[in-house]
Scaffold this motif. Sequence first.
Motif: not given
Length: 138
Positions: A28-32, A6, A111, A2-4
């Motif tokens: 929330r954290y998103d690797t993008h 929450e 994260t 997973s890249t997100v």
Amino acid sequence: MSTVIEQAVEARLVAAAPRMASIPATLRYDTHDPFAVRMSFPAAATLEGVDVCWTFARELLTGGLTESVGAGDVRVRPYGYDRTVLEFHATEGTAVVHIRSDDVRQFLTGTTRLVPTGDEGRHVDVDGYLAELLRDAC
């Protein structure tokens, strides 16, 4: 993988009255967008009755666990050992919320498993961003 990430957290809104209302929030954290975290509040928890999302640096959240950090719209500081205070400054006013420091630590641990601190730049798609900018400029 997973890249997100929450994580739901319970936030306590600090108001003029001595009682602090509990409101739901999500980190929330998103690797993008590897340098940033987002904290969102549902419409029912806001004065305007709309969903609100604040985006700020992951390092701001990390630093705020041990010292007061931030000089702009978002400021973070410890409150005793078990609480972290986040201040959100906007033209409409300031919202101050407390969240459990353990929840912040758990979120940040997740994260850093995805993107270790210091490796954020390796996850930024510079070519993709540049292509998007140039496409919009034509």
